[in-house]
Design an enzyme around this catalytic site. Structure first.
Site, PDB file in Angstrom:
ATOM      1  N   PHE A   5      73.041 -15.814  71.091  1.00 44.70           N
ATOM      2  CA  PHE A   5      74.208 -15.606  71.945  1.00 44.70           C
ATOM      3  C   PHE A   5      74.498 -16.839  72.788  1.00 44.70           C
ATOM      4  O   PHE A   5      73.614 -17.356  73.474  1.00 44.70           O
ATOM      5  CB  PHE A   5      73.974 -14.425  72.896  1.00 44.70           C
ATOM      6  N   ASP A   6      75.749 -17.269  72.757  1.00 44.14           N
ATOM      7  CA  ASP A   6      76.247 -18.196  73.759  1.00 44.14           C
ATOM      8  C   ASP A   6      76.207 -17.485  75.113  1.00 44.14           C
ATOM      9  O   ASP A   6      76.140 -16.253  75.180  1.00 44.14           O
ATOM     10  CB  ASP A   6      77.674 -18.591  73.370  1.00 44.14           C
TER      11      ASP A   6
END
Length: 223
Positions: A5-6
């Site tokens: 995940f960013d």
């Protein structure tokens, strides 16, 4: 199944803290200070590259980054908000056996403080970001570093983010990517970068990730 995940624009909305810190740096440099909405293009990409583009000088960009961190590290990182539905999404994925990691261009020393503050760290098997000297700020380098450290099969992983840099970094390392539209990248930006699909709300993301997991090759059996 692995999900990277960013952070900015994907898990949290950092607009206030980032734009105020950019404005602080520009003011201290004696440069024109745009409104916050004119600076959202700088949310997501490596800041050193964005400051260089904005100021036209690598030397000024380095000083702007120093000034930015002066404010961001003191208060800006907490001028932030978790997107609605994100904690429930992460819990659901964990319950379904998905191993979660953070992959952000933000320095990991800031990313950890933010995730700890918002009680999100507990969901992640690892939190990866850039170094303060800008190593691994490029998502291609960062994801390569994660693969070297964690040694998982990129064919069984997916990168989730809101900007083209997430998709480009994933593709360079053999990962698929999912684009989320509640952040700061446009739908067209994400599609042009090669995301496998777009998701419009956190509550719909688990289904997209788990559906993709069902089509992935199973790990080879031990001899």
């Amino acid at each position: 199944m692995i999900a990277l995940f960013d952070l900015d624009g994907t898990l949290t909305d950092p607009k206030t803290g980032i734009t105020r810190s950019i404005q602080y740096a520009l003011d201290r440099l004696g440069r024109p200070v745009p409104d916050a909405d004119e600076l959202t293009w700088m949310i997501g990409p490596p800041l050193i590259a964005s400051f260089t583009k904005l100021l036209g000088s690598p030397e000024d960009a380095q000083e702007a980054l120093r000034l930015y961190r002066e404010r961001f590290g003191a208060s800006g990182l907490f001028e932030n908000e978790v997107y609605e539905g994100i904690p429930a999404l992460l819990q659901d994925l964990r319950d379904q056996g998905v191993r979660l990691f953070v992959a952000t261009s933000k320095p990991h020393v800031y990313a950890r403080r933010i995730l700890d503050h918002f009680e999100l760290s507990r969901f992640f098997a690892g939190i990866y970001g850039s170094e303060l000297d800008n190593r691994n700020a490029d998502k291609r380098d960062l994801i390569r570093h994660i693969l070297e450290q964690e040694r998982f099969d990129p064919a069984r992983a997916v990168m989730i983010g809101d900007r083209e840099h997430d998709a480009i970094g994933a593709k360079a390392n053999g990962l698929a990517s999912i684009g989320v539209t509640w952040g700061y990248g446009s739908r067209q930006e994400l599609l042009d970068a090669g995301v496998a699909c777009l998701v419009d709300a956190p509550q719909d993301l688990a289904e997209s990730i788990l559906t993709r997991a069902a089509t992935m090759p199973r790990p080879a059996a031990a001899p």
